[in-house]
Design a protein around this motif. Structure first.
Motif, PDB file in Angstrom:
ATOM      1  N   ILE A 161       0.947  -1.231   0.072  1.00  0.00           N
ATOM      2  CA  ILE A 161      -0.030   0.027   0.026  1.00  0.00           C
ATOM      3  C   ILE A 161       0.837   1.368   0.096  1.00  0.00           C
ATOM      4  N   ALA A 162       2.050   1.108   0.512  1.00  0.00           N
ATOM      5  CA  ALA A 162       2.873   2.295   0.820  1.00  0.00           C
ATOM      6  C   ALA A 162       3.388   2.640  -0.715  1.00  0.00           C
ATOM      7  N   ILE A 163       3.723   1.483  -1.550  1.00  0.00           N
ATOM      8  CA  ILE A 163       4.138   1.749  -3.075  1.00  0.00           C
ATOM      9  C   ILE A 163       3.398   2.529  -3.725  1.00  0.00           C
ATOM     10  N   ILE A 164       1.901   1.715  -3.616  1.00  0.00           N
ATOM     11  CA  ILE A 164       0.784   2.207  -4.537  1.00  0.00           C
ATOM     12  C   ILE A 164       0.686   3.813  -4.190  1.00  0.00           C
ATOM     13  N   TYR A 165       0.550   4.243  -3.002  1.00  0.00           N
ATOM     14  CA  TYR A 165       0.548   5.603  -2.621  1.00  0.00           C
ATOM     15  C   TYR A 165       1.535   6.520  -3.282  1.00  0.00           C
ATOM     16  N   PHE A 166       2.594   5.839  -3.143  1.00  0.00           N
ATOM     17  CA  PHE A 166       3.893   6.373  -3.550  1.00  0.00           C
ATOM     18  C   PHE A 166       3.745   6.700  -5.187  1.00  0.00           C
ATOM     19  N   LYS A 167       3.522   5.678  -5.843  1.00  0.00           N
ATOM     20  CA  LYS A 167       3.441   5.527  -7.424  1.00  0.00           C
ATOM     21  C   LYS A 167       2.260   6.754  -7.831  1.00  0.00           C
ATOM     22  N   ASN A 168       1.106   6.528  -7.198  1.00  0.00           N
ATOM     23  CA  ASN A 168       0.175   7.538  -7.532  1.00  0.00           C
ATOM     24  C   ASN A 168       0.499   8.996  -7.072  1.00  0.00           C
ATOM     25  N   GLY A 169       1.040   9.200  -6.062  1.00  0.00           N
ATOM     26  CA  GLY A 169       1.299  10.644  -5.729  1.00  0.00           C
ATOM     27  C   GLY A 169       2.462  10.990  -6.837  1.00  0.00           C
ATOM     28  N   ILE A 170       3.374  10.395  -7.317  1.00  0.00           N
ATOM     29  CA  ILE A 170       4.159  10.931  -8.173  1.00  0.00           C
ATOM     30  C   ILE A 170       3.356  11.487  -9.405  1.00  0.00           C
ATOM     31  N   ASP A 171       2.566  10.602 -10.064  1.00  0.00           N
ATOM     32  CA  ASP A 171       1.505  11.244 -10.868  1.00  0.00           C
ATOM     33  C   ASP A 171       0.881  12.392 -10.810  1.00  0.00           C
ATOM     34  N   ARG A 230       8.007   6.937 -13.936  1.00  0.00           N
ATOM     35  CA  ARG A 230       7.280   8.303 -13.771  1.00  0.00           C
ATOM     36  C   ARG A 230       7.738   9.449 -13.485  1.00  0.00           C
ATOM     37  N   ILE A 231       8.926   8.954 -12.503  1.00  0.00           N
ATOM     38  CA  ILE A 231       9.710  10.119 -12.155  1.00  0.00           C
ATOM     39  C   ILE A 231      10.688  10.663 -13.233  1.00  0.00           C
ATOM     40  N   SER A 232      11.151   9.582 -14.196  1.00  0.00           N
ATOM     41  CA  SER A 232      11.724   9.941 -15.354  1.00  0.00           C
ATOM     42  C   SER A 232      11.073  10.769 -16.266  1.00  0.00           C
ATOM     43  N   LYS A 233       9.844  10.476 -16.268  1.00  0.00           N
ATOM     44  CA  LYS A 233       8.871  11.255 -17.413  1.00  0.00           C
ATOM     45  C   LYS A 233       8.910  12.645 -17.145  1.00  0.00           C
ATOM     46  N   PHE A 234       9.056  12.922 -15.698  1.00  0.00           N
ATOM     47  CA  PHE A 234       9.089  14.536 -15.461  1.00  0.00           C
ATOM     48  C   PHE A 234      10.258  15.109 -15.449  1.00  0.00           C
ATOM     49  N   ASP A 235      11.562  14.257 -14.981  1.00  0.00           N
ATOM     50  CA  ASP A 235      12.670  14.840 -14.658  1.00  0.00           C
ATOM     51  C   ASP A 235      13.875  14.819 -15.902  1.00  0.00           C
ATOM     52  N   PHE A 236      13.595  13.979 -16.746  1.00  0.00           N
ATOM     53  CA  PHE A 236      14.608  13.641 -17.590  1.00  0.00           C
ATOM     54  C   PHE A 236      14.145  14.498 -18.904  1.00  0.00           C
ATOM     55  N   PRO A 237      15.037  15.165 -19.502  1.00  0.00           N
ATOM     56  CA  PRO A 237      16.539  15.082 -19.175  1.00  0.00           C
ATOM     57  C   PRO A 237      16.901  16.517 -18.359  1.00  0.00           C
ATOM     58  N   VAL A 238      16.094  17.188 -17.954  1.00  0.00           N
ATOM     59  CA  VAL A 238      16.369  18.648 -17.258  1.00  0.00           C
ATOM     60  C   VAL A 238      16.869  18.194 -15.772  1.00  0.00           C
ATOM     61  N   GLU A 239      16.196  17.746 -14.991  1.00  0.00           N
ATOM     62  CA  GLU A 239      16.236  17.462 -13.796  1.00  0.00           C
ATOM     63  C   GLU A 239      17.058  16.233 -13.147  1.00  0.00           C
ATOM     64  N   TRP A 240      17.094  15.167 -14.227  1.00  0.00           N
ATOM     65  CA  TRP A 240      17.939  13.989 -14.153  1.00  0.00           C
ATOM     66  C   TRP A 240      18.642  13.644 -15.450  1.00  0.00           C
ATOM     67  N   PRO A 241      19.574  14.506 -15.889  1.00  0.00           N
ATOM     68  CA  PRO A 241      20.285  14.370 -17.178  1.00  0.00           C
ATOM     69  C   PRO A 241      20.918  12.967 -17.287  1.00  0.00           C
ATOM     70  N   SER A 242      21.491  12.444 -16.261  1.00  0.00           N
ATOM     71  CA  SER A 242      22.341  11.233 -16.133  1.00  0.00           C
ATOM     72  C   SER A 242      21.575   9.995 -15.955  1.00  0.00           C
ATOM     73  N   LEU A 243      20.345  10.144 -16.136  1.00  0.00           N
ATOM     74  CA  LEU A 243      19.245   9.084 -16.056  1.00  0.00           C
ATOM     75  C   LEU A 243      19.589   7.617 -16.525  1.00  0.00           C
ATOM     76  N   PHE A 244      20.093   7.618 -17.859  1.00  0.00           N
ATOM     77  CA  PHE A 244      20.535   6.443 -18.447  1.00  0.00           C
ATOM     78  C   PHE A 244      22.083   5.968 -18.007  1.00  0.00           C
ATOM     79  N   SER A 245      22.777   6.781 -17.925  1.00  0.00           N
ATOM     80  CA  SER A 245      24.157   6.449 -17.402  1.00  0.00           C
ATOM     81  C   SER A 245      24.232   5.896 -16.109  1.00  0.00           C
ATOM     82  N   ASP A 246      23.067   6.407 -15.136  1.00  0.00           N
ATOM     83  CA  ASP A 246      23.224   5.995 -13.764  1.00  0.00           C
ATOM     84  C   ASP A 246      22.485   4.606 -13.914  1.00  0.00           C
ATOM     85  N   ILE A 247      21.503   4.272 -14.566  1.00  0.00           N
ATOM     86  CA  ILE A 247      20.841   2.647 -14.501  1.00  0.00           C
ATOM     87  C   ILE A 247      21.704   1.972 -15.451  1.00  0.00           C
ATOM     88  N   LEU A 248      22.555   2.286 -16.561  1.00  0.00           N
ATOM     89  CA  LEU A 248      23.708   1.351 -17.174  1.00  0.00           C
ATOM     90  C   LEU A 248      24.661   1.048 -16.126  1.00  0.00           C
TER      91      LEU A 248
END
Length: 943
Positions: free
Chosen positions: A62-72, A116-134
């Motif tokens: 339930i914590a992760i569901i509320y977390f995910k919906n709140g991101i949206d 969903r976080i990446s949808k809002f933050d990439f590339p401006v707030e999180w430019p290193s998204l793919f390098s971080d994940i890789l």
């Protein structure tokens, strides 16, 4: 106030309580969580909760569901009560910890949240998204932590899936910049892990075919599968020209080899993971061919891929005609994708490459030409095309055991599925679509084969089940190929020589499978009737359909009758329809359609039959009157059966509309039946209002246009109409036309009861009207003036401010000239009725608005605008009305006023010019007051 972690934990514990005694606690906890949604620190604490492995799974869930919906709802900067920047940084810093989640359901929800976080933050707030994940993925791979690698790839897959939806902007550009590195790394893992598990499983299978993949082997297979899912999206969405990139080309080529290996292994040893791989590869090729058709063609191995699908198509053809084919659903999806690829290749050849709105450089255009040239020379050879044609004709156009089973047990569903445009998901409709494209684009090569197959099938006397199914397939090819064959076919002769005898000779002595041929003949009529069917043959067409609609004949089961009904609709609703040929069959067809309507059960079937009846009503017009009672009698019960099926209810309203139009003045006897229906739909409080308002308004408009008088039922609808007008919705134009009808039918009643309300509403419209709406509004006012004495409404015109708003628009230099001319017609009508009224209006308006510096009567400025706008009046009636209106002012007692005397010469000149223009023409100033004219969109000065 900050939220304490212990308070959040207690609230989450209460929110997951399920026992009946804890309902109140659970609801209170949910309300508290709802309140905390906008509190600072709430989402960071939720993240901590679902990361805490010591907590029960339901609390973490339930914590992760509320977390995910709140991101949206709150992650976007511009969102109300958006999450603070510091909290976002804190949440992102803990994302790496989430890759350790081993629970599959929690991991899936976590991946969605990160995406969903990446949808809002990439590339401006999180430019290193793919390098971080890789980086995390490489770390897991180098450390041989395959479980963690799988978790990272699950997240990366969701990120790629989410970002691929961006079609433009910074996100799209940044994704394309990151794609080569991701494909390079993840593609290697796809090669490596796929090869490992394939090799290992093959070795294992050779020793013991019934053994299940070990846990480690299954993990490797899933990592390879996830890698494929990531790469297939990136190759399609992350490149402009995937064929120009080495890593994408290599991935494509290896994947085609893998597809062959997967299919070969699945045939001998089917498994779920193999199904996933094969389906995903199919999506990969389909997406790439759709997004980048040129790139798909130029990829290494693309033609071998098409040939591989053709080989599978050929090898599986017989299996689909075996009873109880267990893998039918899987193979159907595989083959549909292969056929779609083939169809796109054909379309590309004859569409001269790709159609795009993007700028194409000379290099791009040359590349496309090269792709088309290669398709023609290397793939679409004569032998290849003939092979495809024969496979489709004899294996995939023919009905399968599963089709016949559905025919027998669910006949209405069978017919409904046949008429649906679902070719992208079903094998036989998809085969028909590809077959049509083949015939249209390779006529010279394939037409002889189609006609030979048709003639052979028509002349053979074998009545075995297999022969009948083969005959039906040949007839199907003849039917759907009508647009390619018509120039070389004498359809009238074939119909009389081949099809009529087969219908006429159907008797109890003929095998029951003959009904398949009867159905096909109806489908042939549907396809050919509008392409090539002579008038002399129409009578025989109706005879055939009448026979196939006869329920007393042994072969005419539900499928045969319904298919004949659909063919009847095609025969009636086409350009060369001849009413005199059809009329002798009208009663018979309507009787059988109505009888069938009472017997079928499926809503979609009722809808189809109702549409046939509706089309017949429309084309036979007044001749339907004698059958109107029978048709109307069907509708109340049909409406009740429709329930929430708004499409069927819309069809009922359309049928009523056609019926009212056809029966004309005789339609009044049905008012009691359906006028309450209109009231219930148009009422804004009704749940049907959203779905059926326009259909109901069209029925209402048609009813008014055909009403001989204003019946009590029609007058009862007026308050609802007035309320709708006041709301000024997007159906305003239709409502105004309906109001016109009421003013024409009952001017005195409307004036006495509603004039003031109507004028007030129209006053609010003036100044914001488009040309068509302005025409209707002014025409309604003209109807009042022409139909009633001035004293019945004159005070209402002034008190509602209508004349003031109208005059404002006349003096407004930004108002459309056409609208101004329409407003001036009101003054012309008033002048003809009583010129002193015009002076009275000008006195009131001039005093209130101070048009002149010293206030007073504004008749002079009004006359100036009037004379200026003469040039914008084109219609003879409008020009004559203007001339006579100006003349009434000049020649009456008003003419002695200084404002008129100063303009007498100009008025005289204009009058003379207009009357000279119209000399010898009879121009009636009276408005056409026939309500029938409402069906063309309203009365007035239409030419």
């Amino acid at each position: 106030m900050a939220i304490a972690p212990v308070d959040l934990l207690q609230t989450l514990q209460a929110a997951v309580l399920q026992d009946p005694a804890s309902v109140a606690r659970r609801k209170a906890a949910e309300a508290q969580l709802k309140t905390w949604e906008t509190h600072s620190g709430f989402y960071s604490l939720l993240q901590d909760a679902f990361l805490d492995v010591s907590l029960p799974t339901d609390i973490r869930w339930i914590a992760i569901i509320y977390f995910k919906n709140g991101i949206d709802k709150y992650w976007r900067k511009s969102a109300p009560n958006a999450i603070a920047k510091d909290e976002k940084i804190q949440i992102r810093s803990k994302i790496t910890q989430t890759f350790g989640i081993t629970n599959a359901q929690l991991a899936a929800q976590n991946a969605l949240a990160i995406a969903r976080i990446s949808k809002f933050d990439f590339p401006v707030e999180w430019p290193s998204l793919f390098s971080d994940i890789l980086g995390l993925a490489n770390e897991a791979h180098d450390g041989h932590d395959l479980t963690r690698l799988k978790q990272v790839l699950i997240v990366l897959n969701q990120i790629v899936k989410t970002l691929s939806g961006a079609r433009f902007g910074k996100t799209r550009v940044a994704l394309q910049q990151a794609t080569p590195d991701v494909v390079r790394f993840v593609g290697q893992w796809y090669f490596m892990f796929t090869q490992e598990w394939m090799t290992s499983s093959s070795n294992g299978a050779s020793q013991n075919r019934s053994s299940v993949l070990s846990e480690q082997l299954e993990l490797r297979a899933n990592i390879g599968y996830l890698s494929l899912k990531i790469c297939r999206r990136l190759v399609s969405e992350g490149y402009e020209f995937a064929n120009r990139q080495q890593e994408a080309s290599e991935l494509f080529q290896v994947s085609t080899l893998h597809l062959n290996a997967f299919i070969e292994k699945y045939v001998s040893d089917p498994s779920e993971i193999l199904e996933k791989y094969i389906r995903t590869l199919g999506k990969f090729y389909q997406d790439l061919s759709e997004r980048q058709p040129t790139a798909f063609i130029l990829m290494p191995g693309s033609f071998d891929l098409i040939r591989s699908y053709l080989t599978v198509l050929q090898s599986q053809g017989a299996a689909f005609h075996q009873p109880n084919f267990e893998a039918q659903e899987f193979w159907e999806k595989v083959l549909v994708r292969g056929l779609i690829l083939l169809r796109r290749c054909i379309k590309m050849i004859f569409g001269d490459g790709t159609v795009t709105i993007k700028y194409r450089t000379p290099e791009d255009r040359e590349e496309t030409k090269s792709a088309v040239r290669r398709l023609k020379e290397e793939l679409c050879t004569d032998s290849f095309l003939v092979n495809v044609h024969d496979i489709l004709l004899w294996s995939y156009l023919r009905l399968r055991p599963s089709d016949l089973e559905k025919w027998a047990h669910e006949p209405e569903e069978f017919v409904y599925d046949e008429v649906q445009n679902s070719w992208e998901y079903q094998l036989r409709p998809c085969s028909e679509k590809v077959y049509i494209d083949l015939l249209l684009n390779f006529k010279d090569l394939l037409k002889p084969r189609v006609l030979d197959a048709f003639e052979a099938a028509s002349s053979q006397n074998d009545t075995s089940d297999d022969a009948i199914l083969a005959k039906d397939a040949a007839y199907c090819a003849f039917s759907i190929g009508c647009n390619a064959l018509f120039e070389d076919v004498d359809f009238d002769n074939i119909f009389l020589r081949v099809f009529v005898p087969q219908v006429a000779n159907a008797s109890a002595d003929v095998p029951s499978m003959h009904r398949i041929i009867l159905r096909r003949i109806s489908l042939i009529i549907s396809n050919w009737i509008s392409v090539k069917c002579g008038t002399d043959v129409r009578k025989e067409v109706y005879e055939v359909l009448a026979r196939q609609l006869d329920p007393s004949l042994p072969f005419n089961d539900t499928v045969v009758q319904l298919t004949a009904a659909m063919a009847l609709k095609s025969a009636v609703d086409e350009w060369d329809f001849k009413l005199d040929v059809f009329l002798p069959y009208l009663e018979l067809f309507l009787t059988r359609l109505i009888e069938m309507m009472t017997k079928v059960d499926v809503i979609e079937t009722k809808l189809s039959l109702l549409q046939v009846i509706s089309v017949i009503v429309e084309v036979v017009e007044t001749r339907i009157i004698v059958f109107a009672d029978k048709i109307v009698a069907l509708l109340p019960s049909l409406w009740e059966q429709a329930g929430d099926e708004h499409i069927l209810k819309g069809a009922i309203l359309q049928t009523l509309t056609n019926l009212i139009q056809a029966t004309g003045k005789e339609s009044y006897k049905f008012h009691q039946l359906y006028v309450p229906l209109i009231a219930g739909i148009v009422d804004t409080k009704s749940e049907l209002h959203v779905y059926l308002k326009e259909d109901a308004l069209l029925l209402w408009q048609t009813t008014i246009a055909n009403a001989p008088s204003a019946t009590p039922e029609l007058l009862s609808l007026l308050p609802i109409l007035i309320e709708s007008l006041d709301q000024a919705t997007d159906t305003l134009r239709m409502e105004l036309v309906i109001l016109e009808g009421y003013v024409l039918l009952a001017p005195t009643f409307v004036a006495q009861q509603y004039a003031k309300v109507i004028f007030g509403i129209m006053a609010s419209f003036i100044g914001n009207l488009k040309i068509e709406a302005c025409h209707t509004v002014t025409h309604i006012i003209e109807l009042f003036i022409q139909s009633l004495p001035l004293n019945a409404y004159i005070n209402d015109l002034v008190e509602t401010g209508l004349m003031a708003r109208l005059t404002d628009s006349i003096f407004d230099t930004h108002e459309s000239a056409i609208n101004v001319t329409r407003y001036l017609t009101i003054y012309a009508r008033l002048s003809l009725a009583d010129p002193t009224v015009v002076v009275r209006f000008c006195d009131i308006y001039g005093t209130e608005r101070r048009v002149l510096p010293n206030g007073g009567n504004c008749l002079g400025p009004l006359l100036d605008v009037w004379l200026e706008k003469i040039e914008n009046m084109g219609h003879p009636r409008l020009r004559k009305l203007t001339a006579m209106g100006l003349g009434a002012i000049m020649d009456g007692p008003v003419g002695e006023q200084e404002s008129v005397l100063r303009r007498r010469e100009a008025i005289t000149k204009v009058r003379g010019e207009i009357f000279a223009e119209l000399e010898g023409e009879e121009v009636d100033l009276n408005i056409d007051t026939s309500v029938k004219n409402l069906m063309s969109g309203g009365c007035g000065y239409s030419v």
